[in-house]
Design a protein around this motif. Structure first.
Motif, mmCIF file in Angstrom:
data_model
loop_
_atom_site.group_PDB
_atom_site.id
_atom_site.type_symbol
_atom_site.label_atom_id
_atom_site.label_comp_id
_atom_site.label_asym_id
_atom_site.label_seq_id
_atom_site.Cartn_x
_atom_site.Cartn_y
_atom_site.Cartn_z
ATOM 1 N N ASP A 37 4.428 14.564 9.376
ATOM 2 C CA ASP A 37 5.294 14.982 8.248
ATOM 3 C C ASP A 37 6.208 16.080 8.761
ATOM 4 O O ASP A 37 6.113 16.472 9.933
ATOM 5 C CB ASP A 37 4.464 15.418 7.024
ATOM 6 C CG ASP A 37 5.219 15.162 5.708
ATOM 7 O OD1 ASP A 37 6.390 15.599 5.595
ATOM 8 O OD2 ASP A 37 4.658 14.530 4.802
ATOM 9 N N GLU A 97 10.972 7.733 -1.098
ATOM 10 C CA GLU A 97 11.636 6.442 -1.402
ATOM 11 C C GLU A 97 13.158 6.618 -1.410
ATOM 12 O O GLU A 97 13.780 6.820 -2.468
ATOM 13 C CB GLU A 97 11.117 5.930 -2.763
ATOM 14 C CG GLU A 97 11.606 4.554 -3.175
ATOM 15 C CD GLU A 97 10.832 3.425 -2.532
ATOM 16 O OE1 GLU A 97 10.165 3.628 -1.498
ATOM 17 O OE2 GLU A 97 10.911 2.306 -3.074
ATOM 18 N N SER A 124 8.013 1.101 -2.241
ATOM 19 C CA SER A 124 7.555 0.529 -3.522
ATOM 20 C C SER A 124 8.351 -0.714 -3.889
ATOM 21 O O SER A 124 7.868 -1.552 -4.654
ATOM 22 C CB SER A 124 7.752 1.542 -4.644
ATOM 23 O OG SER A 124 6.979 2.674 -4.438
HETATM 24 N N1 LIG Z 1 3.162 7.395 -5.288
HETATM 25 C C1 LIG Z 1 2.907 6.115 -5.524
HETATM 26 O O1 LIG Z 1 2.240 5.745 -6.521
HETATM 27 C C2 LIG Z 1 3.377 5.051 -4.558
HETATM 28 C C3 LIG Z 1 2.734 3.805 -4.577
HETATM 29 C C4 LIG Z 1 3.126 2.834 -3.670
HETATM 30 C C5 LIG Z 1 4.172 3.077 -2.799
HETATM 31 N N2 LIG Z 1 4.798 4.292 -2.802
HETATM 32 C C6 LIG Z 1 5.872 4.507 -1.818
HETATM 33 O O2 LIG Z 1 5.316 5.210 -0.705
HETATM 34 C C7 LIG Z 1 6.323 6.052 -0.120
HETATM 35 C C8 LIG Z 1 5.832 7.500 -0.141
HETATM 36 O O3 LIG Z 1 5.617 7.854 -1.480
HETATM 37 P P1 LIG Z 1 4.682 9.084 -1.892
HETATM 38 O O4 LIG Z 1 4.298 8.855 -3.297
HETATM 39 O O5 LIG Z 1 3.648 9.279 -0.856
HETATM 40 O O6 LIG Z 1 5.750 10.278 -1.828
HETATM 41 P P2 LIG Z 1 5.471 11.819 -1.540
HETATM 42 O O7 LIG Z 1 6.668 12.520 -2.020
HETATM 43 O O8 LIG Z 1 4.133 12.236 -2.033
HETATM 44 O O9 LIG Z 1 5.398 11.877 0.065
HETATM 45 C C9 LIG Z 1 6.496 11.592 0.868
HETATM 46 C C10 LIG Z 1 6.351 12.428 2.122
HETATM 47 O O10 LIG Z 1 7.384 12.060 3.027
HETATM 48 C C11 LIG Z 1 7.719 13.223 3.722
HETATM 49 N N3 LIG Z 1 9.002 13.110 4.392
HETATM 50 C C12 LIG Z 1 10.247 13.247 3.894
HETATM 51 N N4 LIG Z 1 11.161 13.128 4.882
HETATM 52 C C13 LIG Z 1 10.458 12.904 6.015
HETATM 53 C C14 LIG Z 1 10.822 12.721 7.366
HETATM 54 N N5 LIG Z 1 12.093 12.745 7.752
HETATM 55 N N6 LIG Z 1 9.847 12.530 8.269
HETATM 56 C C15 LIG Z 1 8.542 12.520 7.897
HETATM 57 N N7 LIG Z 1 8.138 12.698 6.638
HETATM 58 C C16 LIG Z 1 9.090 12.898 5.708
HETATM 59 C C17 LIG Z 1 7.727 14.312 2.658
HETATM 60 O O11 LIG Z 1 7.670 15.599 3.245
HETATM 61 C C18 LIG Z 1 6.494 13.947 1.863
HETATM 62 O O12 LIG Z 1 5.329 14.617 2.308
HETATM 63 C C19 LIG Z 1 7.588 5.815 -0.929
HETATM 64 O O13 LIG Z 1 8.342 4.828 -0.314
HETATM 65 C C20 LIG Z 1 7.045 5.350 -2.277
HETATM 66 O O14 LIG Z 1 7.975 4.605 -3.011
HETATM 67 C C21 LIG Z 1 4.407 5.300 -3.645
#
Ligand SMILES: NC(=O)c1ccc[n+]([C@@H]2O[C@H](COP(=O)([O-])OP(=O)(O)OC[C@H]3O[C@@H](n4cnc5c(N)ncnc54)[C@H](O)[C@@H]3O)[C@@H](O)[C@H]2O)c1
Length: 316
Positions: A37, A97, A124
């Motif tokens: 991260d 996302e 997603s």
């Molecule tokens: N939250 C949900 O219910 C859910 C479910 C399924 C899929 N998703 C998908 O999973 C992905 C992540 O979602 P999330 O809920 O974990 O979001 P989140 O905001 O909790 O985590 C995203 C992470 O990505 C990191 N990040 C941002 N830029 C970055 C970079 N350049 N390099 C490395 N890390 C970086 C952020 O610091 C953060 O910790 C998204 O594509 C989302 O759509 C989310």
């Protein structure tokens, strides 16, 4: 790489809600994992979630202290994408996302990994083809979409982009099975894939019913927990319609379909909650209130794990 058995180590970029849980799944299944991260604080937070989730898994009999300890030792953290992905055979991207960001990360990852490494996105609902556009090897890009909480929910959506190769698909599908998950396939890309389209169609109606004063959020939740959710654990809509009688269903569809919610915009209830910063469990208040956030997540996971125990006996 010819099969999922050739995958010896994996990486996950993004250690948020999804990334840490995906790293946990791979570590629990014996893979050395590099979790990446943008700063150490986020990595520490991710490791904190993993530790507390492992404890819930132990308490519910899903793993032992010894196995959990081994899993923790398999996870390395880094803020360097290069260090995380270099030499890994399978990399999952779970960053925010945002299509632009994901495309940038994929292009960077492609420059660090070996010729035949597979690059998966946890998006997603963004099109895999768009994420892979401009890469040298879009054939090795695929979607492996875990659901929250990823360390518990069994189903993982596998999404093929237009250029995803059969070999990439086969390896990703087999790997998801190898880590104890249940894969289901999106053959042809569509916004939101299967899961989020189905979920949103139902949520749209749920919010409509509450906004119209037809029922409280509590009763809509009970209706889903006690009837639809209960049934859906064993029969999906197609087996359900077969068991209920398609002729009867056709009569109901005819008079009911024209009355269903057809919002094209986000419901006001959601807009208002976002404006107030009431994002749900993570802020202590959403539709319901959560005075103890950690306890709220733990209670949720306890419930999910009890269900999972029963589900495993049904699916065996
Ligand atoms: N939250 C949900 O219910 C859910 C479910 C399924 C899929 N998703 C998908 O999973 C992905 C992540 O979602 P999330 O809920 O974990 O979001 P989140 O905001 O909790 O985590 C995203 C992470 O990505 C990191 N990040 C941002 N830029 C970055 C970079 N350049 N390099 C490395 N890390 C970086 C952020 O610091 C953060 O910790 C998204 O594509 C989302 O759509 C989310």
């Amino acid at each position: 790489m010819n099969s999922a058995d050739d995958i010896k180590s994996v990486a996950v970029s993004g250690a948020g809600v999804m990334g840490h849980g995906i790293a946990e799944v791979y570590a629990l299944n014996g893979y050395p994992v590099w979790m990446m991260d943008v700063n150490d604080e986020l990595l520490r937070r991710g490791m904190g979630y993993i530790k507390s989730e492992l404890k819930t898994l132990i308490d519910n009999g899903f793993t032992t202290e010894e196995e959990a300890d081994k899993a923790l030792k398999r996870i390395s953290t880094t803020t360097s994408l290069k260090e995380a992905v270099e030499g890994r055979e399978f990399v999952t991207e779970a960053v925010t996302e945002d299509l632009k960001l994901k495309r940038r990360i994929f292009s960077e990852m492609e420059s660090y990994v070996s010729e035949d490494a597979i690059l998966a996105s946890n998006t997603s609902g963004l099109m895999i083809t768009k994420i892979a556009r401009g890469l040298k090897r879009p054939d090795r890009v695929i979607g492996t979409h875990f659901s929250v909480p990823p360390h518990i929910v069994p189903g993982v959506e596998i999404i093929r982009g237009k250029k995803t190769s059969d070999l990439t698909f086969k390896i990703a599908y087999d790997l998801i099975k190898k880590v104890g998950k249940v894969p289901f396939v999106v053959k042809k890309e569509i916004d939101g894939f299967l899961l989020n389209r189905l979920q949103l169609a139902l949520n749209r109606e749920a919010f409509y019913l509450v906004e119209k004063g037809v029922a409280t959020p509590e009763d809509v939740d009970i209706c889903l927990n006690s009837v639809l959710g209960f049934r859906w654990a064993t029969v999906g809509p197609f087996r359900q319609i077969d068991s209920a009688g398609i002729d009867t269903a056709a009569r109901v569809w005819k008079y009911l379909l024209p009355t269903l919610a057809n919002y094209k915009k986000t419901p006001k209830m959601i807009i208002d909650k976002v404006a107030k910063g009431e994002y749900g469990m993570k802020t202590g208040k959403g539709i319901y209130e959560y005075p103890n956030i950690e306890e709220a997540y733990r209670k949720r996971d306890d419930g999910f794990l009890k269900t999972l125990k029963v589900m495993k006996t049904i699916w065996k």
